[in-house]
Design an enzyme around this catalytic site. Structure first.
Site, PDB file in Angstrom:
ATOM      1  N   ASP A   1      35.836  23.895  80.517  1.00 22.72           N
ATOM      2  CA  ASP A   1      36.570  23.951  79.257  1.00 22.72           C
ATOM      3  C   ASP A   1      37.010  25.363  78.914  1.00 22.72           C
ATOM      4  O   ASP A   1      36.178  26.212  78.573  1.00 22.72           O
ATOM      5  CB  ASP A   1      35.669  23.386  78.149  1.00 22.72           C
ATOM      6  CG  ASP A   1      36.308  23.449  76.781  1.00 22.72           C
ATOM      7  OD1 ASP A   1      37.543  23.372  76.698  1.00 22.72           O
ATOM      8  OD2 ASP A   1      35.562  23.574  75.790  1.00 22.72           O
TER       9      ASP A   1
ATOM     10  N   ASP B   1      44.025  24.875  76.707  1.00 24.88           N
ATOM     11  CA  ASP B   1      42.685  24.298  76.586  1.00 24.88           C
ATOM     12  C   ASP B   1      42.534  23.134  77.549  1.00 24.88           C
ATOM     13  O   ASP B   1      43.128  22.074  77.370  1.00 24.88           O
ATOM     14  CB  ASP B   1      42.468  23.828  75.143  1.00 24.88           C
ATOM     15  CG  ASP B   1      41.038  23.402  74.866  1.00 24.88           C
ATOM     16  OD1 ASP B   1      40.273  23.239  75.837  1.00 24.88           O
ATOM     17  OD2 ASP B   1      40.682  23.234  73.697  1.00 24.88           O
TER      18      ASP B   1
END
Length: 360
Positions: A105, A286
């Site tokens: 992430d 992201d």
């Protein structure tokens, strides 16, 4: 999905609006675009700083492409595509290694997995870290808590050896979660954050920084290839970019400032008409979310233009209409990245297709 709420709360100011965009979705179009991420501290848009970026890329171009060639010091780690919603990969923690499935992430900075002492329902269906079975484990006196868009958790901070494929990080600080709320049905055990250190809630040095600090990678580069509709084939790369995953030249985009993966986006358009981000805006790259978040007014405009109707917390279109919907172009650093309708819609159990655009 995995972005902390503390960051999300700042995105609603439309004068300096910020967008959360998973640029890997661009790879779903027929013309595949690879966008690697690289740590460079030259970000702003003055002429001198643009020259700095150009000079940096010229100086490092040879070494970057050298590490991308066969036999080079680059680690390509496989990821599994879970229904085009989340991409997960295996890591191990401890000695002997204990395996966990995590999300890589770029929207957060911490590594965490569930502890054997976790009391939440989430932990009953996931792999738990058994600290007594690791000879290299030691517990710190720290506690931590993290609040994501999809839930919150808290736990204790520990240190141990972490392995990502052939990469080994010793004495890595990470979180052991004890309590969760949310995360219902999430197909991963934990999260491996790849953002900058200033976003760390455990107060430790993130994995990517330790890979650089410990000399495990030759270049400060990480990259993702995210496939569509295939369980296998997606990868995360450390130390360079594997040439077999892209064609043509790479497009380098400067960060707005060191500290997170934020870039300047020129505009968002449809059929050559600007529909959002007029005059420019900020976007966060992201890999921990499958959605594109943005300010309510502008997201509503996009949903209206594609004819989506609300149903609960989502917006839907008829799946039979998906092939007739236009692409949406994200223009970044002067280059258009078209996102076809097949990439911003998905069929669910009701038989209709929902839209990946969501209001903040």
């Amino acid at each position: 999905m995995l972005k902390t709420r503390t960051s999300l709360s700042t995105w609603c100011q439309e004068r300096s609006m910020k967008w959360l965009v998973l640029l890997g979705l661009v790879a779903f179009s027929e013309c595949i675009v690879k966008i690697p991420l690289m740590r460079v501290n030259i970000m702003r848009k003055t002429r001198s700083e643009k020259n700095m970026l150009n000079n940096f890329l010229k100086e490092h171009a040879y070494s970057l492409y050298l590490t991308s060639s066969p036999g080079s010091n680059i680690t390509t780690h496989p990821l599994r595509n879970i229904e085009d919603m989340v991409y997960v990969g295996n890591i191990t923690i401890g000695t002997p290694p204990q395996k966990f499935q995590v999300v890589f992430d770029t929207g957060s900075s911490d590594l965490w997995v569930p502890s054997i002492f976790c009391i939440s329902q989430f932990c009953s269906s996931h792999v738990l870290f058994r600290h007594l079975e690791s000879s290299t484990y030691w517990l710190t006196q720290k506690t931590f808590s993290i609040e994501y868009g999809s839930g919150r958790m808290k736990g204790v901070v520990a240190r141990d050896t972490v392995r990502i494929g052939d990469l080994v990080i010793t004495d890595q600080q990470f979180g052991l979660s004890l309590e969760h709320s949310g995360f219902k049905g999430m197909p991963f055990d934990g999260v491996l954050g790849l953002n900058y250190p200033n976003f760390s809630f455990t107060g430790g040095t993130p994995i990517f920084d330790n890979l650089m600090n410990q000399g495990a990678i030759s270049e400060p580069v990480l990259a993702f290839y995210l496939s569509k509709s295939k369980l296998e084939g997606s990868v995360v790369m450390f130390g360079g970019v594997d040439k077999s995953y892209y064609q043509g030249a790479l497009n380098w985009v400067p960060l707005i400032q060191p500290g997170d993966w934020r870039v300047h986006m020129d505009r968002i358009s449809m059929k050559r008409q600007v529909i959002a981000c007029s005059g420019g805006c900020e976007a966060i790259v992201d890999t921990g979310t499958s959605l594109i978040h943005g300010p309510r007014r502008l997201i509503n405009n996009i949903l209206r233009l594609i004819g989506a109707t609300p149903r609960g917390s989502k917006h839907y279109v008829s799946c039979s209409a998906v092939n007739t919907l236009p692409s949406i172009d994200f223009t970044i650093n002067g280059i258009n990245y078209p996102l076809p309708a097949q990439a911003y819609t998905m069929k669910d159990s009701t038989g209709d297709c929902y839209i990946f655009f969501k209001q903040i």
